[in-house]
Enzyme design. Structure first.
Site, mmCIF file in Angstrom:
data_model
loop_
_atom_site.group_PDB
_atom_site.id
_atom_site.type_symbol
_atom_site.label_atom_id
_atom_site.label_comp_id
_atom_site.label_asym_id
_atom_site.label_seq_id
_atom_site.Cartn_x
_atom_site.Cartn_y
_atom_site.Cartn_z
ATOM 1 N N ASP A 1 3.999 3.438 6.421
ATOM 2 C CA ASP A 1 3.346 3.129 7.692
ATOM 3 C C ASP A 1 4.291 2.554 8.731
ATOM 4 O OD1 ASP A 1 3.683 0.589 6.257
ATOM 5 O OD2 ASP A 1 2.554 -0.255 7.930
ATOM 6 N N ASP B 1 14.701 -0.365 0.997
ATOM 7 C CA ASP B 1 15.425 -0.475 2.262
ATOM 8 C C ASP B 1 16.521 -1.533 2.071
ATOM 9 O OD1 ASP B 1 15.913 -0.196 5.025
ATOM 10 O OD2 ASP B 1 14.390 -1.639 5.569
ATOM 11 N N LYS C 1 0.811 -1.192 0.000
ATOM 12 C CA LYS C 1 0.000 0.000 0.000
ATOM 13 C C LYS C 1 0.863 1.268 0.000
ATOM 14 C CE LYS C 1 -2.993 -2.510 3.173
ATOM 15 N NZ LYS C 1 -3.348 -2.625 4.588
ATOM 16 N N GLY C 2 2.130 1.106 0.322
ATOM 17 C CA GLY C 2 3.000 2.256 0.588
ATOM 18 C C GLY C 2 3.109 3.267 -0.532
ATOM 19 N N PHE D 1 13.785 4.606 10.475
ATOM 20 C CA PHE D 1 12.475 4.116 10.071
ATOM 21 C C PHE D 1 11.558 5.322 9.931
ATOM 22 C CE2 PHE D 1 8.399 2.054 10.106
ATOM 23 C CZ PHE D 1 8.647 0.945 9.319
ATOM 24 N N GLU E 1 7.617 2.336 -6.264
ATOM 25 C CA GLU E 1 7.775 1.857 -4.883
ATOM 26 C C GLU E 1 7.851 3.029 -3.915
ATOM 27 O OE1 GLU E 1 7.717 -0.255 -2.672
ATOM 28 O OE2 GLU E 1 8.747 -2.132 -3.101
ATOM 29 N N ASP E 2 7.451 2.792 -2.683
ATOM 30 C CA ASP E 2 7.585 3.840 -1.663
ATOM 31 C C ASP E 2 9.034 3.992 -1.219
ATOM 32 O OD1 ASP E 2 7.643 1.343 -0.370
ATOM 33 O OD2 ASP E 2 6.249 1.905 1.217
ATOM 34 N N LYS F 1 17.254 3.979 1.195
ATOM 35 C CA LYS F 1 18.170 4.011 2.343
ATOM 36 C C LYS F 1 19.402 3.205 1.941
ATOM 37 C CE LYS F 1 14.516 3.166 5.646
ATOM 38 N NZ LYS F 1 14.111 2.351 6.802
#
Ligand code: IMP
Ligand code: MG
Length: 179
Positions: A162, A106, A46-47, A155, A102-103, A134
């Site tokens: 979220d 990582d 959902k990001g 984070f 993509e959000d 990141k």
């Protein structure tokens, strides 16, 4: 249920105005690169929902949109790289110019899985547009064609991202300050 604790919103890492400005620039670049192609934006739920909906309004090249929902096994803050597809694309992508939206990248493990999975469906091209990355956390070497912002190893929440499903509605990206 009353929750009297302070909201776990720490320092703002990306302000609303900076998000807006960067999204416009990315939209311009993508529009130029994909002019005359067969662009399919694949939003990762959902990001990426806020980023995708803002980004696509800045893309002038004809495009279509589809969604995938994936869950990565792991804790709330660390993905394991074992990815489960919760919702697959509605249509085949063979021969199409696919841009994964993509959000955040990582460890890169989720994206590595997506690139392999979608790559096997033989799109004409397959690229990635990630709002945040990141670099310090990277475990898998994934090529990101378009990046919004590089952020430190924190984070973060907001603008779609979220912590345990909350805080996606914040209009900026902030450090998560809870536990
Ligand atoms: P990766 O597989 O470790 O690259 O993690 C990918 C997914 O984990 C992202 O698509 C996010 O949904 C989630 N994630 C990673 N870092 C953060 C963060 O700082 N805030 C919120 N979600 C994150
Ligand atoms: Mg998440």
């Amino acid at each position: 249920m009353t929750d009297n604790s302070a909201p776990p919103i720490g320092a703002i890492l990306v302000e609303q105005d900076d998000l807006r400005e960067r999204v416009i620039a990315l939209g311009r670049q993508i529009s130029a690169d994909y002019e005359g192609r067969d662009l399919l934006l694949v939003g990762v739920l959902k990001g990426a929902m806020l980023f995708l909906s803002d980004l696509m309004r800045e893309i002038s090249a004809p495009c279509e949109v589809d969604f995938m929902a994936v869950a990565s096994y792991g804790s709330a803050t660390d993905s394991s790289g074992v990815v489960r597809i919760l919702k697959d694309l509605d249509a085949p992508i063979e021969g199409r110019d696919v841009l994964i939206v993509e959000d955040i990248v990582d460890s890169g493990l989720t994206l590595q899985y997506l690139l392999r999975n979608l790559g096997a469906r033989e799109p004409r091209s397959l690229e990635v547009c990630a709002l945040l990355t990141k670099p310090e956390r990277r475990k898998a070497d994934v090529a990101i064609r378009y990046t919004g912002f590089e952020i430190p190893d924190r984070f973060v929440i907001g603008y779609g991202l979220d912590h345990r499903e909350r805080w996606r509605n914040l209009p900026y990206v902030a450090e998560f300050a809870g536990s």
